[in-house]
Design an enzyme around this catalytic site. Structure first.
Site, PDB file in Angstrom:
ATOM      1  N   THR A 169     -10.697   3.162  10.503  1.00  0.00           N
ATOM      2  CA  THR A 169     -10.617   2.319  11.699  1.00  0.00           C
ATOM      3  C   THR A 169     -10.117   3.088  12.916  1.00  0.00           C
ATOM      4  OG1 THR A 169      -8.490   1.514  10.847  1.00  0.00           O
ATOM      5  CG2 THR A 169     -10.412   0.100  10.535  1.00  0.00           C
ATOM      6  N   ARG A 220       2.640  -1.057  10.633  1.00  0.00           N
ATOM      7  CA  ARG A 220       3.676  -0.966  11.650  1.00  0.00           C
ATOM      8  C   ARG A 220       4.057  -2.302  12.270  1.00  0.00           C
ATOM      9  NH1 ARG A 220       0.771   4.183  14.361  1.00  0.00           N
ATOM     10  NH2 ARG A 220      -0.922   3.286  13.123  1.00  0.00           N
ATOM     11  N   ASP A 276     -13.886  14.535  -3.571  1.00  0.00           N
ATOM     12  CA  ASP A 276     -14.009  15.871  -4.148  1.00  0.00           C
ATOM     13  C   ASP A 276     -15.243  15.871  -5.038  1.00  0.00           C
ATOM     14  OD1 ASP A 276     -13.352  18.518  -5.192  1.00  0.00           O
ATOM     15  OD2 ASP A 276     -11.279  18.086  -4.609  1.00  0.00           O
ATOM     16  N   LYS A 332       0.845  -1.192   0.000  1.00  0.00           N
ATOM     17  CA  LYS A 332       0.000   0.000   0.000  1.00  0.00           C
ATOM     18  C   LYS A 332       0.879   1.240   0.000  1.00  0.00           C
ATOM     19  CE  LYS A 332      -2.126   1.670   3.738  1.00  0.00           C
ATOM     20  NZ  LYS A 332      -1.912   3.139   3.765  1.00  0.00           N
ATOM     21  N   LYS A 353      -7.579   7.922  -1.123  1.00  0.00           N
ATOM     22  CA  LYS A 353      -8.891   8.259  -0.549  1.00  0.00           C
ATOM     23  C   LYS A 353      -9.489   9.523  -1.188  1.00  0.00           C
ATOM     24  CE  LYS A 353      -7.658   6.356   4.004  1.00  0.00           C
ATOM     25  NZ  LYS A 353      -6.203   6.181   3.821  1.00  0.00           N
ATOM     26  N   ASP A 364      -3.443   4.248  -2.072  1.00  0.00           N
ATOM     27  CA  ASP A 364      -4.423   4.632  -1.048  1.00  0.00           C
ATOM     28  C   ASP A 364      -4.444   6.155  -0.877  1.00  0.00           C
ATOM     29  OD1 ASP A 364      -6.103   4.679   1.187  1.00  0.00           O
ATOM     30  OD2 ASP A 364      -4.470   4.218   2.578  1.00  0.00           O
TER      31      ASP A 364
END
Length: 237
Positions: free
Chosen positions: A122, A214, A64, A32, A61, A59
């Site tokens: 999330t 992570r 608009d 990603k 997102k 990614d």
């Protein structure tokens, strides 16, 4: 796209990315690329990752007005990534425009990138949903509603918490794709995530893809952490 693991390259530079991916030189990944990396390195980073054989979830997102999203997606389609996303909160006309842009920008004979919609991040809690976003419905109701709008608009699936996957399956069917971030190993802190599950829990809940960052990228031994991810995902209960 059978590989269920998407490794989030949450780095700020190409140098950091290359240092990390050097550990996986014999293991093509599904990665990603988010805003942090893309805004620093741009399309050249995508080209380099493709040359190394990695599949890519870009990614960004997008959220608009419909025409802006359409034109942006037309450009992103030319990068040859595998998966892109928008915010479902942009509405059905915006999501339909995103698909139009992807189809217009994809070369003839080439499959367009899959397009999914973010339902709720999330990191969003039930309390934040009501107090800050002023959404009066529950998290589950909101996620299912946004997912329904995404399907109505022709999108391939959604980003959601793994906890919401069974509801999406119930309402929208097995073919509708779910991509679920907020994945942590059992012994890890949640960090800035709220709706969190382990890899094994995500598989049990029925998600198609998990996004994990992570837990792999900041591990003392990233390759060993990736192997642990595979073991936990494949573990039979």
């Amino acid at each position: 796209m059978n590989q269920p693991f998407i490794v989030a390259l949450d780095f700020s530079s190409k140098q950091e990315v290359n240092e990390f991916l050097r550990l996986f030189s014999d293991t093509p990944l599904f990665v990603k690329v988010g805003m942090e990396l893309y805004y620093q390195e741009g399309p050249a980073m995508i080209e380099e990752l493709k040359a190394q054989g990695h599949r890519i979830f870009l990614d960004l997102k997008l959220h608009d007005i419909p025409n802006t999203v359409k034109q942006a997606m037309k450009g992103l389609a030319r990068l040859g990534v595998d998966l892109v996303n928008v915010h479902a909160a942009g509405g059905t006309q915006m999501m339909k425009a995103a698909l139009e842009g992807l189809e217009a920008g994809t070369a003839s004979g080439v499959r367009r990138p899959m397009c999914i919609a973010v339902t709720q991040l999330t990191s969003t809690s039930e309390q934040m949903l009501r107090a800050e976003l002023w959404i009066a419905h529950s998290m589950e109701e909101t996620v299912v509603h946004y997912a329904s709008l995404a399907k109505e608009s022709g999108l391939d699936g959604v980003v959601c918490s793994a906890k919401e996957v069974p509801l999406i399956r119930e309402h929208l069917g097995e073919a509708f794709v779910t991509v679920t971030p907020g994945i942590r190993f059992a012994n890890e802190a949640k960090g800035d995530q709220v709706r969190v599950v382990t890899p094994a829990e995500a598989r049990k809940l029925g998600t198609n893809f998990i996004v994990i960052g992570r837990s792999i990228t900041r591990a003392s031994d990233p390759y060993a952490a990736y192997e642990r991810l595979q073991r936990e995902w494949n573990r039979e209960e």
